[in-house]
Design a protein around this motif. Structure first.
Motif, PDB file in Angstrom:
ATOM      1  N   GLY A  54      41.818  29.903  34.332  1.00 47.24           N
ATOM      2  CA  GLY A  54      41.558  30.991  35.328  1.00 47.24           C
ATOM      3  C   GLY A  54      42.873  31.719  35.418  1.00 47.24           C
ATOM      4  O   GLY A  54      42.947  32.286  36.607  1.00 47.24           O
ATOM      5  N   PHE A  68      42.996  35.363  35.900  1.00 53.00           N
ATOM      6  CA  PHE A  68      42.087  35.997  37.587  1.00 53.00           C
ATOM      7  C   PHE A  68      42.945  35.321  39.084  1.00 53.00           C
ATOM      8  O   PHE A  68      42.505  36.315  39.986  1.00 53.00           O
ATOM      9  CB  PHE A  68      40.580  34.585  37.102  1.00 53.00           C
ATOM     10  CG  PHE A  68      40.454  35.032  36.773  1.00 53.00           C
ATOM     11  CD1 PHE A  68      39.648  37.122  36.297  1.00 53.00           C
ATOM     12  CD2 PHE A  68      39.567  35.334  35.971  1.00 53.00           C
ATOM     13  CE1 PHE A  68      39.275  37.671  35.246  1.00 53.00           C
ATOM     14  CE2 PHE A  68      38.356  35.466  34.827  1.00 53.00           C
ATOM     15  CZ  PHE A  68      38.389  36.720  35.015  1.00 53.00           C
ATOM     16  N   HIS A  99      32.946  40.826  43.282  1.00 54.21           N
ATOM     17  CA  HIS A  99      33.038  40.002  42.142  1.00 54.21           C
ATOM     18  C   HIS A  99      33.106  39.978  39.976  1.00 54.21           C
ATOM     19  O   HIS A  99      32.741  41.480  39.924  1.00 54.21           O
ATOM     20  CB  HIS A  99      31.654  38.940  42.077  1.00 54.21           C
ATOM     21  CG  HIS A  99      31.750  37.684  41.315  1.00 54.21           C
ATOM     22  ND1 HIS A  99      30.476  37.354  40.771  1.00 54.21           N
ATOM     23  CD2 HIS A  99      32.474  36.504  40.096  1.00 54.21           C
ATOM     24  CE1 HIS A  99      30.144  36.618  39.656  1.00 54.21           C
ATOM     25  NE2 HIS A  99      32.151  35.832  39.639  1.00 54.21           N
ATOM     26  N   VAL A 100      33.607  39.616  39.376  1.00 56.73           N
ATOM     27  CA  VAL A 100      34.036  39.889  38.067  1.00 56.73           C
ATOM     28  C   VAL A 100      32.575  39.780  37.311  1.00 56.73           C
ATOM     29  O   VAL A 100      32.646  40.315  36.107  1.00 56.73           O
ATOM     30  CB  VAL A 100      35.348  39.735  37.059  1.00 56.73           C
ATOM     31  CG1 VAL A 100      35.521  39.687  36.173  1.00 56.73           C
ATOM     32  CG2 VAL A 100      36.885  40.478  38.204  1.00 56.73           C
ATOM     33  N   GLY A 109      32.877  35.155  33.615  1.00 56.53           N
ATOM     34  CA  GLY A 109      34.535  34.784  33.608  1.00 56.53           C
ATOM     35  C   GLY A 109      34.250  33.946  32.571  1.00 56.53           C
ATOM     36  O   GLY A 109      35.068  33.841  31.568  1.00 56.53           O
ATOM     37  N   SER A 119      37.580  31.658  41.062  1.00 58.72           N
ATOM     38  CA  SER A 119      38.327  32.583  41.324  1.00 58.72           C
ATOM     39  C   SER A 119      38.630  34.248  40.563  1.00 58.72           C
ATOM     40  O   SER A 119      39.580  34.738  40.384  1.00 58.72           O
ATOM     41  CB  SER A 119      38.971  31.987  39.754  1.00 58.72           C
ATOM     42  OG  SER A 119      38.855  32.089  38.019  1.00 58.72           O
ATOM     43  N   ASP A 120      38.052  34.730  40.034  1.00 61.65           N
ATOM     44  CA  ASP A 120      37.253  35.670  39.827  1.00 61.65           C
ATOM     45  C   ASP A 120      36.758  36.542  40.686  1.00 61.65           C
ATOM     46  O   ASP A 120      35.965  37.620  40.675  1.00 61.65           O
ATOM     47  CB  ASP A 120      36.787  35.972  38.364  1.00 61.65           C
ATOM     48  CG  ASP A 120      35.027  35.837  38.530  1.00 61.65           C
ATOM     49  OD1 ASP A 120      34.101  34.799  39.658  1.00 61.65           O
ATOM     50  OD2 ASP A 120      34.363  35.968  37.679  1.00 61.65           O
TER      51      ASP A 120
END
Length: 368
Positions: free
Chosen positions: A8, A11, A245-246, A249, A109-110
């Motif tokens: 990641g 990110f 939040h993405v 991922g 992480s995202d």
């Protein structure tokens, strides 16, 4: 605070600056799950203030966090702690408060955090010692301002369960997302807090043994929160705090691997945590509904996801002895109606049968 990372790098480079700027001086760890994208080298060069935990193999979400927080437990923030602070604790004694942190933050992480996002959650846990875990409001990350107003799939306004153990959120029923208009700016007990951004009391985490290692990923935070409630703790949502939040991922929602994990873990979740008087009926109904979903996918020509559900059932029955052992270790003491964050109806029927697409449309007298 521990961010679990697997390949990641992008990110981390995008979202770590907000974490470091807005987390009230929290110690930030990145536990790297044997990445192959130079994540560790980038961290060492661009974010030297971040502590890196190198895991030898990709342990997945559950085992990865368990290993990382076991390491963090003995690291702690104390500069005068022994270099090898792993004394043999006396029976019943917990060394976490001696050498480690009082609270852990599990953060994807995202996730992009906002100013003062952490303080209201920490204050809530300090005011109410019975709370073991808490989450903030989760909005959808996007560069489009309209899309940034949408509540996000993974946590939205706090996690709920219906009477069959199907998870959903305030602000998100299945794939229908609500726009955040302040309707969930409250603080309240819920059934589960999202693993994308969870503040958890360290002593409770270690008392319950962390995340279920066999899950690998998906629904692991719901299992943990269910066990926490069975142990007498509370799980809360704090809507004053907010992050973006993405999501998706690692595995897209249509990925057969994700389908397998969701269906296998969903069965294990209800088997391990449902009260004995309700167990047979709940598991039987879930199995039947799974078959309905599988046959629907088959008629649509989606053979890979159909096979993923069959494989999920096979793995559930094959590992039944293990799930039974875990159920005995953490006995489900609370009946369904005694839990917070419960919808006493069927979410599947409410959504697909009655057309209820928003949380506010669910019957208030069936919600706890």
């Amino acid at each position: 605070m521990v961010i679990l990372n697997w390949n990641g790098q992008d990110f981390l480079r995008r979202f770590l600056p907000s974490v470091l700027a807005y987390s009230d001086g929290a110690t930030v760890f990145v536990a790297d799950n044997a990445s192959t994208d130079d994540s560790v080298a980038m961290l060492e060069q661009e974010f030297p203030q971040v502590r890196v935990i190198r895991l030898a193999h990709n342990l997945g979400f559950c085992k990865g966090y368990n290993a990382a927080l076991d390491d963090v437990r003995w690291t702690g923030p104390l500069t005068n702690a022994p270099k090898n602070p792993r004394p043999q604790a006396a029976r019943g004694q917990d060394w976490t408060d001696t050498f480690g942190f009082r609270y852990y933050v599990l953060l994807n992480s995202d996730v992009e955090v906002t100013p003062s996002w952490l303080r209201p959650q920490r204050e809530l846990l300090e005011q109410r010692p019975q709370i073991a875990a808490c989450q903030p409001k989760i909005r959808q990350y996007s560069r489009n301002e309209t899309e940034r107003q949408l509540l996000e799939y993974a946590g939205a306004g706090g996690g709920y369960l219906d009477r069959l153990g199907y998870p959903f959120c305030r602000g998100r029923l299945f794939d229908t997302l609500e726009t955040d208009q302040g309707q969930y700016n409250d603080a309240r007990p819920v059934a589960w807090a999202t693993g994308a951004c969870m503040l958890v009391r360290a002593t409770a985490w270690h008392q319950l043994g962390g995340l279920e290692p066999r899950f690998f990923a998906h629904m692991e935070e719901i299992d943990l929160c269910w066990r926490l409630q069975n142990a007498g703790f509370e799980v809360w949502y704090q809507g004053v705090s907010m992050v973006y939040h993405v999501g998706g991922g690692t595995l897209h929602k249509s990925n057969p691997r994700k389908t397998f994990l969701n269906f296998r873990n969903g069965l294990a979740l209800v088997y391990m945590n449902t009260h004995g008087s309700e167990l047979l009926g709940t598991v039987t109904t879930r199995l039947l509904l799974d078959w309905v979903a599988a046959l629907r996918l088959l008629t649509q020509g989606n053979t890979p996801e159909f096979r993923a559900i069959l494989r999920a059932h096979w793995q559930f029955w094959r590992q039944l002895a293990y799930w039974r052992q875990r159920r005995q270790k953490f006995p489900p003491l609370r009946r369904t109606a005694e839990r917070a964050g419960l919808y006493r109806g069927s979410l599947v029927w409410a959504y697909f049968g009655k057309g209820k697409k928003h949380f506010s449309e669910l019957e208030p007298d069936l919600l706890t």
